[in-house]
Design a protein around this motif. Structure first.
Motif: not given
Ligand SMILES: Cc1ncc(COP(=O)(O)O)c(C=O)c1O
Length: 492
Positions: A216, A387, A390-391, A394, A404, A406, A410
């Protein structure tokens, strides 16, 4: 020529001139339809070569007209939702209004007799930030009387200077007789200003030890513990551990409580570089991500990153204000020792700078207008967007995304389905970034992960939407495909 000096007789002229300048910028901001024009240095340079600085234009209107072609037309505009590159934010209006005030009054934050009022504003903001960190509070007294805490700090020009000053204090507190033995520990994802600071402080090239990160991108505390033990057994002195709360590339936050434990065990100064992550101090939903920061000896905060402030606006906070004495020098012409005895608040006693802008006014106006919650909500919005981004990444087979988020970055790369050459994939990503910049449609950043070239979005604009992100990903894919297609043609 005196008519250009700002004073009582020229106040009206100032009003007209400043208004004209603001109107131009406002028009420009309203009309910006892409973050950049894509101009190259070669295309722009001749405009400058043609300007004779020894032949002034005489009036500000003409100078503003000229500014269109030398600056405003081709500037990179951070307020545009498709500027996604570095840690630059769109700025909040109360802070920009404060810029107009502070540069016209032109206070200098070195001594009270150059900055009455301004000094107390800066001190209240330092106290406010210190209490958000968890260093305690000065019970609202700007002169530090009735204090429950010894915390203190000072505004600086930026995160690099804040880190430098923190490490200066750490070096002095380490009290080692042989500076060659001093060691600083920072994660491999830490900011390069740590290395620069070590050099400026006269430490050896080996002084900064890079601690590996986990998947991470957070400092591995087991590795840190091992290195601290090894160094101590070799007679070296652990001068400081720099924990990063918001790494530049990944926004990852090092495990602050565990690092605090180790610092205590080894007597090392704990510095938290929260240049990027400081916006969490204002967040109502994410503040817990900084838990452990209150155990630091010093903290860097860059309001010009995640508090939506214009450059420059940064501060160094310290848990024990007495440590700031390591930056104190007294000069008869400026801040003689007797002034300290008379408790005259001279901020230069705490600063590496002498003449210093009243940057604090921007944050003051921001907090007095929007409140901390308002700032925190803006930062929360970009973290939420990251967030969602990222989805999206991904689930997109065209892309590999690293961690992912924080916070709000990205890191990803285009991976063409039918290309196996690592060098070719690297080149396609490098090309896509360049081509995008040249088009001016969007601006993205780049970095390396495991020796491979990646692209980066730093999301700091709450106006950016998931649609913008999707559109920029399509643009990147288009440029990368074009490069690969042309490379195949050349190869055949
Ligand atoms: C983690 C971190 N620390 C320090 C800095 C340096 O801050 P500045 O550019 O304000 O000097 C940066 C800049 O991006 C950063 O990301």
């Amino acid at each position: 020529m005196r008519s250009h000096l700002l004073n009582d007789t020229t106040a009206e002229r100032y009003r007209r001139t400043a208004t004209a300048a603001v109107e131009r910028v406002a028009d420009k901001l309203a009309a910006t339809d892409r973050p950049f024009t894509g101009i190259t240095p070669e295309q722009l340079a001749p405009t400058f070569d043609a300007i004779d600085l020894d032949r002034p234009l005489g009036d500000t209107t003409a100078a503003l007209d000229e500014l269109e072609s030398v600056y405003l037309r081709d500037a990179v505009y951070f307020h545009h939702p498709r500027y996604l590159a570095h840690l630059n934010c769109p700025v909040v209006i109360p802070a920009v209004a404060a810029e107009a005030v502070l540069s016209a009054v032109n206070s200098s934050l070195d001594t009270w007799d150059q900055s009455a009022g301004a000094t107390l504003i800066e001190r209240r903001l330092i106290d406010w930030t210190a209490s958000r960190i968890g260093f305690g509070t000065n019970a609202g007294t700007s002169l530090g009387t009735n204090a429950e805490t010894n915390a203190d700090g000072v505004f600086t020009s930026g995160g690099s200077q804040s880190n430098l000053q923190a490490l200066l204090l750490a070096r002095e507190e380490a009290k080692a007789t042989d500076s060659a033995k001093l060691r600083i520990f920072a994660s491999e994802c830490g900011h390069f200003s740590v290395q620069k600071s070590a050099k400026l402080l006269g430490l050896t090239p080996e002084a900064v030890i890079a601690i590996p990160c986990d998947n991470d991108k957070r400092m591995q505390t087991l590795a840190l513990a091992r290195e601290l033990a090894r160094c101590t057994s070799e007679g070296l002195v652990p001068m400081a551990v720099v924990a990063t709360a918001g790494t530049t590339d990944f926004g990852s936050i090092d495990p602050l409580p565990e690092i605090a434990e180790l610092c205590e065990l080894y007597g090392a100064w704990m510095h938290v570089d929260a240049a990027y992550g400081c916006g969490l101090l204002a967040s109502r939903t994410r503040r817990h991500l900084l838990d452990g920061i209150e155990r630091a000896d010093s903290v860097t905060v860059d309001y010009h990153k995640s508090f939506f402030q214009p450059v420059s606006s940064s501060a160094l906070l310290v848990r024990d204000g007495a440590t700031l004495r390591h930056a104190t020098y007294h000069a008869d012409y400026l801040n003689p020792r007797r002034m300290a005895e008379e408790r005259i608040p001279n901020q230069v006693d705490k600063s590496l700078q002498t003449t210093r802008r009243f940057d604090a006014l921007k944050l003051w106006m921001t907090l007095r207008t929007m409140g901390a919650d308002g700032v925190g909500e803006l930062f929360d919005e970009v973290c939420d967007l990251a967030g969602d981004g990222w989805q999206l990444l991904a689930g997109d087979p065209r892309y590999d995304v690293v961690v992912r988020p924080t916070l709000s970055t990205l890191v990803f790369r285009y991976i063409p389905a039918d290309v196996t050459s690592p060098a070719m994939i690297d080149r396609a990503n490098l090309y896509a970034r360049k081509a995008l910049f040249a088009s001016g449609d969007a601006v993205v950043a780049g970095t390396k992960v495991g020796g491979k070239h990646y692209l980066k979005f730093t999301l700091l604009n709450p106006e950016t939407t998931l649609t913008d992100i999707a559109a920029v990903l399509d643009l990147i894919a288009g440029h990368a495909e074009q490069y690969l297609g042309e490379s195949l043609v050349h190869a055949s």
